[in-house]
Design a protein around this motif. Structure first.
Motif, PDB file in Angstrom:
ATOM      1  N   MET A 126     -56.491  97.511  68.342  1.00  0.00           N
ATOM      2  CA  MET A 126     -55.292  97.483  68.984  1.00  0.00           C
ATOM      3  C   MET A 126     -54.812  96.458  70.070  1.00  0.00           C
ATOM      4  N   LEU A 127     -53.709  96.127  69.889  1.00  0.00           N
ATOM      5  CA  LEU A 127     -53.062  95.522  70.696  1.00  0.00           C
ATOM      6  C   LEU A 127     -52.693  96.339  72.105  1.00  0.00           C
ATOM      7  N   THR A 128     -53.389  94.887  73.129  1.00  0.00           N
ATOM      8  CA  THR A 128     -51.846  96.037  74.288  1.00  0.00           C
ATOM      9  C   THR A 128     -50.997  94.598  75.023  1.00  0.00           C
ATOM     10  N   ILE A 129     -50.545  95.402  75.816  1.00  0.00           N
ATOM     11  CA  ILE A 129     -49.079  93.930  76.435  1.00  0.00           C
ATOM     12  C   ILE A 129     -48.826  95.323  77.534  1.00  0.00           C
ATOM     13  N   TYR A 130     -49.410  94.023  78.194  1.00  0.00           N
ATOM     14  CA  TYR A 130     -48.492  94.039  79.824  1.00  0.00           C
ATOM     15  C   TYR A 130     -47.899  93.407  80.190  1.00  0.00           C
ATOM     16  N   LEU A 131     -46.949  93.997  80.528  1.00  0.00           N
ATOM     17  CA  LEU A 131     -45.666  93.816  80.854  1.00  0.00           C
ATOM     18  C   LEU A 131     -45.029  93.517  82.616  1.00  0.00           C
ATOM     19  N   VAL A 132     -44.947  91.840  83.325  1.00  0.00           N
ATOM     20  CA  VAL A 132     -45.098  92.259  84.535  1.00  0.00           C
ATOM     21  C   VAL A 132     -43.630  91.182  85.174  1.00  0.00           C
ATOM     22  N   ARG A 133     -42.592  92.295  86.380  1.00  0.00           N
ATOM     23  CA  ARG A 133     -42.431  91.704  86.826  1.00  0.00           C
ATOM     24  C   ARG A 133     -42.808  90.589  88.172  1.00  0.00           C
ATOM     25  N   HIS A 134     -41.791  89.095  88.340  1.00  0.00           N
ATOM     26  CA  HIS A 134     -42.277  88.261  88.554  1.00  0.00           C
ATOM     27  C   HIS A 134     -42.427  88.423  89.771  1.00  0.00           C
ATOM     28  N   GLY A 135     -43.052  87.564  90.754  1.00  0.00           N
ATOM     29  CA  GLY A 135     -43.498  87.824  92.129  1.00  0.00           C
ATOM     30  C   GLY A 135     -41.784  87.833  93.063  1.00  0.00           C
ATOM     31  N   LYS A 136     -41.675  88.575  94.320  1.00  0.00           N
ATOM     32  CA  LYS A 136     -40.479  88.304  95.106  1.00  0.00           C
ATOM     33  C   LYS A 136     -40.040  86.601  96.011  1.00  0.00           C
ATOM     34  N   PRO A 190     -59.030  90.812  78.801  1.00  0.00           N
ATOM     35  CA  PRO A 190     -59.396  89.947  77.887  1.00  0.00           C
ATOM     36  C   PRO A 190     -58.382  89.021  77.349  1.00  0.00           C
ATOM     37  N   ILE A 191     -57.348  88.337  77.881  1.00  0.00           N
ATOM     38  CA  ILE A 191     -55.989  87.909  78.002  1.00  0.00           C
ATOM     39  C   ILE A 191     -56.270  86.659  76.920  1.00  0.00           C
ATOM     40  N   GLU A 192     -55.607  86.767  75.810  1.00  0.00           N
ATOM     41  CA  GLU A 192     -55.409  85.797  75.264  1.00  0.00           C
ATOM     42  C   GLU A 192     -54.306  84.422  75.267  1.00  0.00           C
ATOM     43  N   MET A 193     -52.988  85.231  75.500  1.00  0.00           N
ATOM     44  CA  MET A 193     -52.736  84.835  75.656  1.00  0.00           C
ATOM     45  C   MET A 193     -51.024  85.074  76.159  1.00  0.00           C
ATOM     46  N   VAL A 194     -50.572  84.035  77.750  1.00  0.00           N
ATOM     47  CA  VAL A 194     -48.815  84.958  78.104  1.00  0.00           C
ATOM     48  C   VAL A 194     -47.652  84.253  78.046  1.00  0.00           C
ATOM     49  N   TYR A 195     -46.844  85.242  77.510  1.00  0.00           N
ATOM     50  CA  TYR A 195     -45.320  84.340  77.915  1.00  0.00           C
ATOM     51  C   TYR A 195     -45.229  84.875  79.082  1.00  0.00           C
ATOM     52  N   GLN A 198     -40.899  89.590  67.874  1.00  0.00           N
ATOM     53  CA  GLN A 198     -42.162  87.630  67.433  1.00  0.00           C
ATOM     54  C   GLN A 198     -43.655  88.020  68.202  1.00  0.00           C
ATOM     55  N   ILE A 199     -43.355  88.642  69.521  1.00  0.00           N
ATOM     56  CA  ILE A 199     -44.946  88.666  70.309  1.00  0.00           C
ATOM     57  C   ILE A 199     -45.593  89.758  68.810  1.00  0.00           C
ATOM     58  N   LEU A 200     -45.147  90.441  68.431  1.00  0.00           N
ATOM     59  CA  LEU A 200     -45.795  91.611  67.605  1.00  0.00           C
ATOM     60  C   LEU A 200     -46.491  90.657  66.414  1.00  0.00           C
ATOM     61  N   GLU A 201     -45.394  90.137  65.999  1.00  0.00           N
ATOM     62  CA  GLU A 201     -45.540  88.631  64.754  1.00  0.00           C
ATOM     63  C   GLU A 201     -46.925  88.035  65.164  1.00  0.00           C
ATOM     64  N   ASN A 202     -46.925  88.121  66.611  1.00  0.00           N
ATOM     65  CA  ASN A 202     -48.427  86.471  66.903  1.00  0.00           C
ATOM     66  C   ASN A 202     -49.116  87.555  66.927  1.00  0.00           C
ATOM     67  N   HIS A 203     -49.514  88.195  67.529  1.00  0.00           N
ATOM     68  CA  HIS A 203     -50.850  89.244  68.233  1.00  0.00           C
ATOM     69  C   HIS A 203     -50.872  90.866  67.185  1.00  0.00           C
ATOM     70  N   SER A 204     -51.964  90.525  66.527  1.00  0.00           N
ATOM     71  CA  SER A 204     -52.061  92.286  65.960  1.00  0.00           C
ATOM     72  C   SER A 204     -53.212  93.149  66.956  1.00  0.00           C
ATOM     73  N   THR A 205     -53.663  92.055  67.631  1.00  0.00           N
ATOM     74  CA  THR A 205     -54.879  93.324  68.486  1.00  0.00           C
ATOM     75  C   THR A 205     -55.063  92.275  69.246  1.00  0.00           C
ATOM     76  N   GLY A 206     -55.543  92.529  70.273  1.00  0.00           N
ATOM     77  CA  GLY A 206     -56.036  91.857  71.926  1.00  0.00           C
ATOM     78  C   GLY A 206     -55.168  92.277  72.786  1.00  0.00           C
ATOM     79  N   GLN A 235     -49.111  99.746  74.912  1.00  0.00           N
ATOM     80  CA  GLN A 235     -50.426  99.659  73.893  1.00  0.00           C
ATOM     81  C   GLN A 235     -49.850 100.060  72.207  1.00  0.00           C
ATOM     82  N   ILE A 236     -50.125  99.582  71.381  1.00  0.00           N
ATOM     83  CA  ILE A 236     -49.645  99.372  69.874  1.00  0.00           C
ATOM     84  C   ILE A 236     -50.602 100.763  69.369  1.00  0.00           C
ATOM     85  N   VAL A 237     -50.417 101.276  69.024  1.00  0.00           N
ATOM     86  CA  VAL A 237     -51.009 102.128  68.191  1.00  0.00           C
ATOM     87  C   VAL A 237     -50.088 102.698  67.221  1.00  0.00           C
ATOM     88  N   ASP A 238     -50.923 102.152  65.800  1.00  0.00           N
ATOM     89  CA  ASP A 238     -50.413 102.960  64.500  1.00  0.00           C
ATOM     90  C   ASP A 238     -48.252 102.122  64.681  1.00  0.00           C
TER      91      ASP A 238
END
Length: 203
Positions: free
Chosen positions: A1-11, A47-52, A135-143, A184-187
């Protein structure tokens, strides 16, 4: 499973001054810096593997503050930048409303019909959001991956994930600075686990 956290920048200073930022940039405030550090503490065991991050300074700096000394690559990506607002950028909301009242009304109330000869239109940003997501999904299938971007861009991205039409874009709750959204990307399908969470912030 792939988990992607989305964050808005700081004030930023421009957030405080109610200025349109877009591709311009206001510097992070002390509150913005503190919020990013608090979010970093919340995510320290993930366990963050990469940040975009958006290539805009405020987003990239937020990503750096969140990750701290963790030896994790932060990739700058122009596709993650905020919507471009043309000559509105750097001007206060009141200044823009005084000159472009009908356009501002269309922007917030009928985004699918909004049009200007400067900056980007919502369908263009929607297409950009879909492109970077794929592009992110192509680069990461899990993690686990972290994405740091901007208010309107992230709402457009969430519209893309939820398959919402653009006319319902601003029916979604606004994302405050350094808020956290979990996907989360499920199936092969995106599931929004929570959206715009700020439980890590205090004060």
């Amino acid at each position: 499973m792939l988990t992607i956290y989305l964050v808005r920048h700081g004030k930023t200073e421009w957030n405080v001054q109610l200025r349109w930022q877009g591709w311009g940039n206001g510097e992070l405030t002390e509150e913005g810096i503190h919020g990013a550090l608090q979010l970093g503490e919340r995510l320290k065991d993930e366990p963050i593997e990469m940040v975009y991050a958006s290539s805009s300074k405020r987003a990239y700096q937020t990503a750096e503050l969140i990750m701290g000394k963790r030896p994790i690559q932060i990739v700058r990506d122009d596709l993650l930048r905020e919507m471009h607002f043309g000559d509105w950028e750097g001007r206060t909301k009141d200044e823009v409303i005084a000159q472009y009242a009908s356009e501002v009304k269309a922007f917030w109330e009928t985004p699918h019909l909004y049009t200007r000869d400067q900056g980007e239109l919502f369908p263009q940003v929607y297409e950009r959001a879909g492109k970077v997501w794929q592009q992110i999904l192509e680069n990461h299938s899990t993690g686990t991956v972290l994405v740091v971007s901007h208010s309107i861009f992230l709402r457009i991205l969430l519209s893309y994930l939820k398959e919402l039409p653009l006319e319902k874009l601003f029916k979604q709750e606004p994302l405050v600075n350094t808020s956290l959204t979990k996907v989360q990307i499920v199936d092969g399908k995106a599931k929004v686990v929570f959206e715009g969470d700020t439980s890590h912030l205090n004060g």
